[in-house]
Design a protein around this motif. Structure first.
Motif, mmCIF file in Angstrom:
data_model
loop_
_atom_site.group_PDB
_atom_site.id
_atom_site.type_symbol
_atom_site.label_atom_id
_atom_site.label_comp_id
_atom_site.label_asym_id
_atom_site.label_seq_id
_atom_site.Cartn_x
_atom_site.Cartn_y
_atom_site.Cartn_z
ATOM 1 N N ILE A 51 6.906 2.915 11.778
ATOM 2 C CA ILE A 51 5.685 3.694 11.645
ATOM 3 C C ILE A 51 5.975 4.842 10.682
ATOM 4 O O ILE A 51 6.957 5.573 10.852
ATOM 5 C CB ILE A 51 5.209 4.262 12.993
ATOM 6 C CG1 ILE A 51 5.015 3.137 14.010
ATOM 7 C CG2 ILE A 51 3.913 5.056 12.803
ATOM 8 C CD1 ILE A 51 3.963 2.121 13.644
ATOM 9 N N ILE A 52 5.136 4.975 9.667
ATOM 10 C CA ILE A 52 5.309 6.063 8.698
ATOM 11 C C ILE A 52 4.036 6.898 8.638
ATOM 12 O O ILE A 52 2.940 6.413 8.923
ATOM 13 C CB ILE A 52 5.652 5.544 7.287
ATOM 14 C CG1 ILE A 52 4.562 4.596 6.767
ATOM 15 C CG2 ILE A 52 7.023 4.860 7.289
ATOM 16 C CD1 ILE A 52 4.710 4.238 5.290
ATOM 17 N N ALA A 53 4.201 8.159 8.290
ATOM 18 C CA ALA A 53 3.070 9.079 8.143
ATOM 19 C C ALA A 53 3.215 9.815 6.821
ATOM 20 O O ALA A 53 4.325 10.232 6.450
ATOM 21 C CB ALA A 53 3.029 10.071 9.297
ATOM 22 N N HIS A 54 2.121 9.986 6.108
ATOM 23 C CA HIS A 54 2.173 10.722 4.851
ATOM 24 C C HIS A 54 2.727 12.117 5.113
ATOM 25 O O HIS A 54 2.456 12.727 6.150
ATOM 26 C CB HIS A 54 0.777 10.815 4.231
ATOM 27 C CG HIS A 54 0.817 11.218 2.793
ATOM 28 N ND1 HIS A 54 0.814 12.550 2.402
ATOM 29 C CD2 HIS A 54 0.900 10.484 1.651
ATOM 30 C CE1 HIS A 54 0.873 12.612 1.084
ATOM 31 N NE2 HIS A 54 0.926 11.374 0.599
ATOM 32 N N ARG A 55 3.511 12.609 4.184
ATOM 33 C CA ARG A 55 4.199 13.884 4.408
ATOM 34 C C ARG A 55 3.238 15.074 4.464
ATOM 35 O O ARG A 55 3.657 16.184 4.793
ATOM 36 C CB ARG A 55 5.294 14.086 3.360
ATOM 37 C CG ARG A 55 6.464 13.108 3.561
ATOM 38 C CD ARG A 55 7.687 13.461 2.750
ATOM 39 N NE ARG A 55 8.786 12.520 3.000
ATOM 40 C CZ ARG A 55 9.669 12.634 3.983
ATOM 41 N NH1 ARG A 55 9.584 13.658 4.835
ATOM 42 N NH2 ARG A 55 10.623 11.740 4.138
ATOM 43 N N SER A 56 1.978 14.850 4.157
ATOM 44 C CA SER A 56 0.980 15.901 4.362
ATOM 45 C C SER A 56 0.560 15.991 5.824
ATOM 46 O O SER A 56 -0.114 16.957 6.224
ATOM 47 C CB SER A 56 -0.254 15.627 3.498
ATOM 48 O OG SER A 56 -0.860 14.383 3.870
ATOM 49 N N LYS A 62 9.781 9.307 -0.253
ATOM 50 C CA LYS A 62 9.434 10.567 -0.906
ATOM 51 C C LYS A 62 8.039 11.030 -0.505
ATOM 52 O O LYS A 62 7.769 12.230 -0.461
ATOM 53 C CB LYS A 62 9.520 10.414 -2.431
ATOM 54 C CG LYS A 62 10.951 10.349 -2.957
ATOM 55 C CD LYS A 62 10.973 10.339 -4.463
ATOM 56 C CE LYS A 62 12.412 10.331 -4.989
ATOM 57 N NZ LYS A 62 12.463 10.312 -6.480
ATOM 58 N N ASP A 63 7.175 10.071 -0.204
ATOM 59 C CA ASP A 63 5.786 10.400 0.119
ATOM 60 C C ASP A 63 5.462 10.275 1.601
ATOM 61 O O ASP A 63 4.493 10.871 2.077
ATOM 62 C CB ASP A 63 4.834 9.488 -0.660
ATOM 63 C CG ASP A 63 4.944 9.685 -2.161
ATOM 64 O OD1 ASP A 63 5.020 10.849 -2.601
ATOM 65 O OD2 ASP A 63 4.965 8.686 -2.894
ATOM 66 N N TYR A 64 6.266 9.503 2.343
ATOM 67 C CA TYR A 64 5.995 9.248 3.753
ATOM 68 C C TYR A 64 7.228 9.565 4.597
ATOM 69 O O TYR A 64 8.358 9.327 4.173
ATOM 70 C CB TYR A 64 5.621 7.781 3.983
ATOM 71 C CG TYR A 64 4.301 7.366 3.385
ATOM 72 C CD1 TYR A 64 3.116 7.424 4.136
ATOM 73 C CD2 TYR A 64 4.226 6.926 2.070
ATOM 74 C CE1 TYR A 64 1.910 7.044 3.582
ATOM 75 C CE2 TYR A 64 3.017 6.546 1.507
ATOM 76 C CZ TYR A 64 1.860 6.603 2.266
ATOM 77 O OH TYR A 64 0.664 6.228 1.715
ATOM 78 N N TRP A 99 0.832 -1.206 0.000
ATOM 79 C CA TRP A 99 0.000 0.000 0.000
ATOM 80 C C TRP A 99 0.862 1.249 0.000
ATOM 81 O O TRP A 99 0.610 2.187 -0.755
ATOM 82 C CB TRP A 99 -0.910 0.015 1.233
ATOM 83 C CG TRP A 99 -2.034 -0.968 1.205
ATOM 84 C CD1 TRP A 99 -2.514 -1.643 0.119
ATOM 85 C CD2 TRP A 99 -2.823 -1.387 2.324
ATOM 86 N NE1 TRP A 99 -3.551 -2.455 0.490
ATOM 87 C CE2 TRP A 99 -3.768 -2.317 1.834
ATOM 88 C CE3 TRP A 99 -2.821 -1.067 3.677
ATOM 89 C CZ2 TRP A 99 -4.702 -2.932 2.669
ATOM 90 C CZ3 TRP A 99 -3.749 -1.678 4.508
ATOM 91 C CH2 TRP A 99 -4.684 -2.590 4.013
ATOM 92 N N ALA A 100 1.874 1.266 0.857
ATOM 93 C CA ALA A 100 2.729 2.444 0.951
ATOM 94 C C ALA A 100 3.482 2.686 -0.352
ATOM 95 O O ALA A 100 3.587 3.824 -0.832
ATOM 96 C CB ALA A 100 3.710 2.284 2.110
ATOM 97 N N ALA A 101 4.011 1.617 -0.947
ATOM 98 C CA ALA A 101 4.773 1.761 -2.185
ATOM 99 C C ALA A 101 3.896 2.236 -3.338
ATOM 100 O O ALA A 101 4.369 2.930 -4.246
ATOM 101 C CB ALA A 101 5.427 0.426 -2.542
ATOM 102 N N GLU A 102 2.612 1.886 -3.292
ATOM 103 C CA GLU A 102 1.687 2.263 -4.365
ATOM 104 C C GLU A 102 0.958 3.566 -4.072
ATOM 105 O O GLU A 102 0.097 3.993 -4.852
ATOM 106 C CB GLU A 102 0.677 1.127 -4.567
ATOM 107 C CG GLU A 102 1.320 -0.155 -5.096
ATOM 108 C CD GLU A 102 0.421 -1.370 -4.939
ATOM 109 O OE1 GLU A 102 -0.736 -1.206 -4.471
ATOM 110 O OE2 GLU A 102 0.871 -2.478 -5.285
ATOM 111 N N GLY A 103 1.280 4.199 -2.915
ATOM 112 C CA GLY A 103 0.627 5.440 -2.551
ATOM 113 C C GLY A 103 -0.820 5.256 -2.146
ATOM 114 O O GLY A 103 -1.636 6.168 -2.263
#
Length: 277
Positions: free
Chosen positions: A186-191, A64-66, A42-46
């Motif tokens: 644990i990762i969080a979207h950069r938004s 780049k996104d998380y 899921w994370a790799a596919e955004g």
């Protein structure tokens, strides 16, 4: 806020307080319980929730996104993945050209296995099969695969399947690097505000440590038929000081693992500085 983590005891223990609205000013959580292979993809596919538990080995595909949240994950010592077989032999060459099951192609367990196998398995292993980690030990026992790479509570239960440990990849890693083993991040979207998420996650960890008995029903509800003793052992092993704060050794371990993997061409090239940004 949407979040995805596994139903394993360490994750449910860590997030118990936040899930149950016990953390001041923290947003309510909408939880998806998902296997690590799903969240890695899921994370790799955004796709997927804004906050997720993934493998540290999957970070090169997603940074780049998380952003990496420096709290709530799983690192430690004496808690690495195991390679199991039906044989009592400790000779790694028995895996040459053989069929091996792994829990995820982008798992830390599999990355450690690839680094180890490159040094210890002549000619390399044969076919790699991805399957849910709870299905791996029965498959080895029944002879459907030659070896299995297992994680989590399998450390405590593989004897029940009549299996033998070929190697402990955690011991190999620690002896080789003197660093802890980076397992789940644990990762969080950069938004999102990763600093605030880290604060709430840390408060949830502290609450669980202060009220361990209170977490029990929630943990056992999701513990996939584990006994309470095994669930407690799982928590004691995987929820530690690195869960509360990665710290210098935690970041050092992640940098060593992913830097080594980049040099071996096992993960995409990325800026290691993104681990702290």
């Amino acid at each position: 806020m949407n979040i995805a983590f596994s139903p394993c005891p360490n994750d449910t223990f860590v997030f118990y307080a936040w899930v149950h609205g016990l953390i001041k000013d923290a947003p309510a959580l909408d939880v998806t319980y998902a296997d690590i292979d799903k969240t890695n993809n899921w994370a790799a596919e955004g796709q997927g929730p804004e906050v997720m538990k993934i493998s540290y080995a999957a970070l090169p595909w997603v940074l780049k996104d998380y952003a990496l949240v420096p709290c709530g994950g799983a690192l430690g010592r004496g808690c690495g993945p195991l390679v199991l077989t039906n044989s009592s032999s400790k000779d790694p060459s028995q895996l040459s050209g053989r069929k091996v099951a792994v829990p995820s192609e982008r798992s830390t367990a599999y990355l450690l296995f690839r680094l180890w196998a490159a040094e210890h398995v002549p000619g390399g292993v044969g076919e790699i099969i991805v399957m849910p980690f709870n299905e791996i030990m029965p498959a080895v026992r029944d002879g459907r695969i030659d070896a299995g790479l297992v994680i989590h509570e399998a450390r405590f239960t593989y004897h029940n399947y009549g299996l033998s440990m070929l190697t402990d990849l955690g011991n190999w890693w620690e002896e080789d690097t003197k660093l802890p083993i980076p397992l789940g991040a644990i990762i969080a979207h950069r938004s999102m505000d990763a600093g605030a998420i880290a604060k709430w996650a840390r408060a949830s960890v502290d609450y669980a440590w202060s009220h361990p008995e209170e977490t029990n029903d929630y943990v056992m509800k999701h513990a996939q038929e584990l006994s309470e003793d095994v669930a407690k052992s799982h928590i004691d092993l995987y929820v530690n000081d690195f869960t509360a704060e990665l710290g210098e050794d935690g970041y050092g371990a992640i940098t060593e693992l992913l830097g080594r993997a980049m040099r071996e061409g096992l993960v995409p090239e990325f800026d290691l500085e993104l681990l702290k940004k």
